[in-house]
Design an enzyme around this catalytic site. Structure first.
Site, mmCIF file in Angstrom:
data_model
loop_
_atom_site.group_PDB
_atom_site.id
_atom_site.type_symbol
_atom_site.label_atom_id
_atom_site.label_comp_id
_atom_site.label_asym_id
_atom_site.label_seq_id
_atom_site.Cartn_x
_atom_site.Cartn_y
_atom_site.Cartn_z
ATOM 1 N N LYS A 140 0.839 -1.199 0.000
ATOM 2 C CA LYS A 140 0.000 0.000 0.000
ATOM 3 C C LYS A 140 0.876 1.251 0.000
ATOM 4 O O LYS A 140 1.701 1.451 0.891
ATOM 5 C CB LYS A 140 -0.916 0.023 1.230
ATOM 6 C CG LYS A 140 -2.061 -0.956 1.159
ATOM 7 C CD LYS A 140 -2.897 -0.948 2.427
ATOM 8 C CE LYS A 140 -3.886 0.195 2.445
ATOM 9 N NZ LYS A 140 -4.825 0.073 3.612
ATOM 10 N N ILE A 141 0.667 2.084 -1.012
ATOM 11 C CA ILE A 141 1.385 3.355 -1.141
ATOM 12 C C ILE A 141 0.348 4.469 -1.287
ATOM 13 O O ILE A 141 -0.534 4.378 -2.142
ATOM 14 C CB ILE A 141 2.316 3.349 -2.372
ATOM 15 C CG1 ILE A 141 3.390 2.260 -2.226
ATOM 16 C CG2 ILE A 141 2.970 4.714 -2.558
ATOM 17 C CD1 ILE A 141 4.292 2.125 -3.444
#
Length: 372
Positions: A140-141
């Site tokens: 997750k970015i």
């Protein structure tokens, strides 16, 4: 088997659980949700881990070992969370195999404090990918300005990504471009594009929370009539953008090399307003080829009384545009709202991380060997 959740899955919506804990893994609760509730993915965040770590004794043994080794808080967090995520990936491995990697995905988030540092985000994404070492992982970015270039670089290394914290259509457009650019870089490096997967997490309920606060302040009948309509309209316009972008020549060239579309994921789908139906952001965003990640409370609510009324998104972009135009006409700036939401989102991520740090530090200290 929950018939209502099965109907939702049959409508083309991938159901992902927005929660993970070692207790779920040890009791086979996650496996049961996969078998009985049509759950085909898991998303996590620091708040979820902090909550899991503060309850029960599932982490005591590993925490004691980490404390005995003199692990730093940062190293302990990495060990505790990646172990859970790796085990969840294994639970969902069969789902991943059955769907060619489209589902069966488990997400782990880069440290929120890196949201404004592109290089550090990229470095930690690569580190987490290596540590978990499972093909059905998603990193997750956040879709911050600093996160966008990191997304391209990480995808370019054939690492699958869950882009989180998307509120505005403009930022979503940049996210899609970052994904396509990453695929192009990956292809140039000789990577197999068919192994790369991504979702774009478009936040829903928080949009209504911010708009409704402003509509209440206006207080007119016209404003009241528009309450709780912005989030769904915004998401429907996001889906229109998805359809248009993944249909052009640039995409077709990548698809010919085995690339997968970056699916829209509806996040923050638990209602914040108790006056709203508790399954609103599930029922009204049903459309094939999307993901809805739900907290367990929302999952259970849908299993109990949720309705699948068919595709509620395709062909409704004009109606959504009218809603957003009416909100703008009342003097509510879309750009201002989404900017506020992103800033608040990053702040909430930071606070969640601080909570996780404190939880782990306390656990290590109780074992007599914690240190910063």
């Amino acid at each position: 088997m929950s018939e209502r959740l099965k109907a939702l899955a049959d409508a083309g919506v991938s159901i992902w659980l927005d929660d993970l804990s070692r207790e779920r893994l040890r009791t086979d609760n996650l496996a049961e949700l996969v078998a009985e509730s049509s759950v085909v993915g898991v998303t996590t965040n620091p708040t979820i881990f902090a909550s899991a770590l503060s309850k029960g004794d599932a982490y005591d043994g590993q925490t004691a070992e980490l404390a005995a080794r003199g692990s730093t808080v940062e190293d302990a967090i990495k060990a505790l969370t990646t172990d859970d995520v790796r085990d969840a990936c294994d639970v969902l491995a069969a789902t991943a195999a059955a769907t060619d990697g489209v589902d069966g995905r488990v997400s782990i988030e880069v440290e929120p404090g890196l949201a404004r540092d592109s290089d550090a985000t990229e470095a930690q994404a690569k580190d987490l990918w290596k540590i978990v070492d499972r093909p059905n992982l998603l990193i997750k970015i956040p879709a911050t300005l600093a996160g966008i270039p990191a997304i391209t670089k990480v995808i370019g290394e054939a690492i699958s990504v869950n882009v989180t914290l998307i509120f505005s259509l403009g930022r979503y457009e940049a996210v899609i471009d970052a994904y396509l650019s990453g695929l192009e870089q990956a292809a140039a490096k000789g990577h197999d594009l068919s192994t790369i997967h991504s979702v774009a997490s478009f936040f829903v309920s928080r949009v209504d929370t911010e708009y409704d606060k402003r509509l209440d302040a206006i207080g007119t009948d016209e404003a009241t009539a528009l309450k709780s309509k912005a989030a769904i309209a915004n998401a429907r316009l996001a889906y229109e953008l998805f359809e248009k972008t993944f249909a052009g020549e640039r995409w077709e060239a990548l698809a010919a090399q085995g690339a997968h579309k970056q699916r829209p994921l509806w996040a923050s789908t638990g209602v914040k307003d108790p006056n709203l139906p508790d399954t609103l952001y599930v029922t009204e965003l049903v459309v094939p080829g999307t993901v809805n990640t739900m907290p367990e409370k929302t999952l259970q609510a849908f299993a109990d009384h949720g309705e699948v009324k068919g595709d509620q998104v395709t062909g409704r972009a004009d109606e959504a545009r009218e809603t957003m135009a009416a909100l703008e006409a009342l003097g509510i700036s879309y750009d201002e709202v989404t900017e506020v939401l992103e800033e608040e989102g990053v702040d909430k991520f930071d606070k969640s991380w601080a909570e996780l740090v404190e939880t782990v530090k306390t656990a290590l200290d109780e074992k007599g060997a914690g240190k910063e």
